[in-house]
Design a protein around this motif. Structure first.
Motif, PDB file in Angstrom:
ATOM      1  N   ASP A  46       0.794  -1.312   0.029  1.00  7.40           N
ATOM      2  CA  ASP A  46      -0.020  -0.029  -0.014  1.00  7.40           C
ATOM      3  C   ASP A  46       0.839   1.205   0.031  1.00  7.40           C
ATOM      4  O   ASP A  46       0.577   2.051  -0.838  1.00  7.40           O
ATOM      5  N   ASP A  47       1.732   1.186   0.931  1.00  6.77           N
ATOM      6  CA  ASP A  47       2.405   2.568   1.159  1.00  6.77           C
ATOM      7  C   ASP A  47       3.411   3.020  -0.238  1.00  6.77           C
ATOM      8  O   ASP A  47       3.556   4.011  -0.339  1.00  6.77           O
ATOM      9  N   TYR A  50       1.115   4.321  -2.527  1.00  6.56           N
ATOM     10  CA  TYR A  50       0.465   5.659  -2.425  1.00  6.56           C
ATOM     11  C   TYR A  50       1.243   6.735  -2.319  1.00  6.56           C
ATOM     12  O   TYR A  50       1.107   7.732  -2.630  1.00  6.56           O
ATOM     13  N   VAL A 166      -3.258   9.790  -5.921  1.00  8.78           N
ATOM     14  CA  VAL A 166      -3.487   8.422  -6.250  1.00  8.78           C
ATOM     15  C   VAL A 166      -5.140   8.334  -5.496  1.00  8.78           C
ATOM     16  O   VAL A 166      -5.491   8.768  -4.548  1.00  8.78           O
ATOM     17  N   TYR A 169      -7.279   4.117  -2.122  1.00  8.18           N
ATOM     18  CA  TYR A 169      -6.642   3.659  -0.631  1.00  8.18           C
ATOM     19  C   TYR A 169      -7.064   2.242  -0.373  1.00  8.18           C
ATOM     20  O   TYR A 169      -7.927   1.934  -0.763  1.00  8.18           O
TER      21      TYR A 169
END
Length: 355
Positions: A46-47, A50, A166, A169
């Motif tokens: 994810d990080d 993102y 982006v 999430y």
């Protein structure tokens, strides 16, 4: 594939390469998959997307492909069409015309006001490589989820909304998302300005990224110019040369594979792509109105050659007429020189529609 976005100034990690995000996660015994795809599993990337994706810039390979897709003295370009598995938007940011691009896994910077109420135009395509029984069970569950989502969601106008961030999430991927997967909660500016959505009312825009088991051009998007599926099918059917850049081909083979006869796509019309050994093939072409596909007069099939520029093992590489196991930027630079083209243009922020 993701391998063309790993070099600076993009510097985004790939997934299945030797140092890929999923390769590293598997070695560490961590979950592998879409962020938020399993409500209980914490996925490893994810990080990475993102935080890093908005700061990425097109690589030399992105810029070279854009150059190769431009007409030369009024003649046809070397590259007719680009099919991207990446959601980083870097082909568009490198100046490639949207009509020459199919981002089959979506674009992280574009939301859609889904026109799903009109029906799915390419639901026969799927990004999963699971066995048939497991796939059928998940498909049945997915269809039930889709029916409920159709009941709850208002119809969309089909507009594309560009962002400089982006659009997804973690929670947008989860089934527990109150409005359903992919719904970002932002309202469509076009619907709001027309009075279809009241000020302050929550919106139903959806991100355009395609998860495992979903179909580009299917629910919740319907036909759209980002996935541009009909164009991808059309060009794959007509191509005499397909060049793979920075991909293991392990995902895209689930969509279309004109080289490998056992592929689910190596079958007659209406669902299969043409095999080189067939004398004729019916080609689906995109309509202007609502983007549905239509059958046209049969076109003569030509042999399709496969060339691969990618490091490491690649699916179907034994079928390639040429495999170059080298850095994609180095190969792109040499290719442009050998073709006698002008130097690759540098990235220009003033022409970047996402900045």
């Amino acid at each position: 594939g993701a391998g063309i976005s790993t070099n600076p100034p993009a510097s985004l990690r790939d997934y299945r390469g030797p140092d890929g995000i999923w390769t590293e996660a598997e070695k560490a015994g961590r979950a592998v998959g879409e962020p938020g795809g399993d409500d209980s599993a914490e996925t490893p990337w994810d990080d990475q997307f993102y935080r890093c994706m908005p700061m990425a810039r097109p690589t030399l390979t992105h810029m070279a492909i854009t150059s190769l897709a431009q007409s030369i003295n009024g003649n046809n370009p070397y590259v007719r069409h680009v099919i991207s598995q990446n959601e980083d938007g870097l082909h568009r940011r490198a100046g490639l015309n949207a009509e020459q691009l199919s981002e089959i896994h979506g674009n992280a910077f574009i939301e859609l006001c889904g026109n799903y109420h009109e029906g799915d135009t390419d639901s026969d395509m799927g990004s999963s490589s699971e066995e048939d029984e497991e796939k059928e069970a998940k498909l049945a569950a997915r269809q039930k989820e889709v029916q409920e989502a159709r009941r709850l969601r208002p119809p969309g106008c089909g507009s594309a909304v560009y962002r400089d961030f982006v659009t997804y999430y973690g929670d947008t991927y989860k089934k527990s998302n109150p409005k359903g997967r992919h719904v970002t909660g932002r309202a469509c500016p076009r619907c709001r300005s027309s009075g279809s959505v009241a000020q302050g009312e929550a919106g139903w825009l959806v991100d355009t990224t395609v998860d495992f088991g979903e179909a580009p051009g299917g629910f919740p998007w319907g036909w759209n110019a980002i996935h541009n599926v009909a164009a991808a099918k059309h060009h794959m059917q007509h191509a005499d040369l397909v060049v793979v850049w920075g991909s293991t081909l392990s995902v895209i083979a689930n969509y279309f594979d004109p080289w490998f006869p056992p592929s689910k796509w190596a079958q007659p019309h209406p669902h299969g792509l043409r095999k080189a050994v067939l004398p004729q093939s019916t080609v689906p072409r995109p309509k202007r109105r609502r983007g549905t596909s239509e059958s046209t007069a049969p076109a003569t099939a030509r042999p399709c050659s496969l060339v691969i520029v990618s490091k490491g093992k690649v699916l179907d590489e034994e079928l390639a007429v040429l495999k170059i196991d080298a850095d994609v930027d180095q190969v792109a630079c040499e290719l442009v020189k050998l073709l006698g083209l002008a130097e690759v243009q540098e990235y220009d922020t003033s022409r970047d529609e996402f900045v």
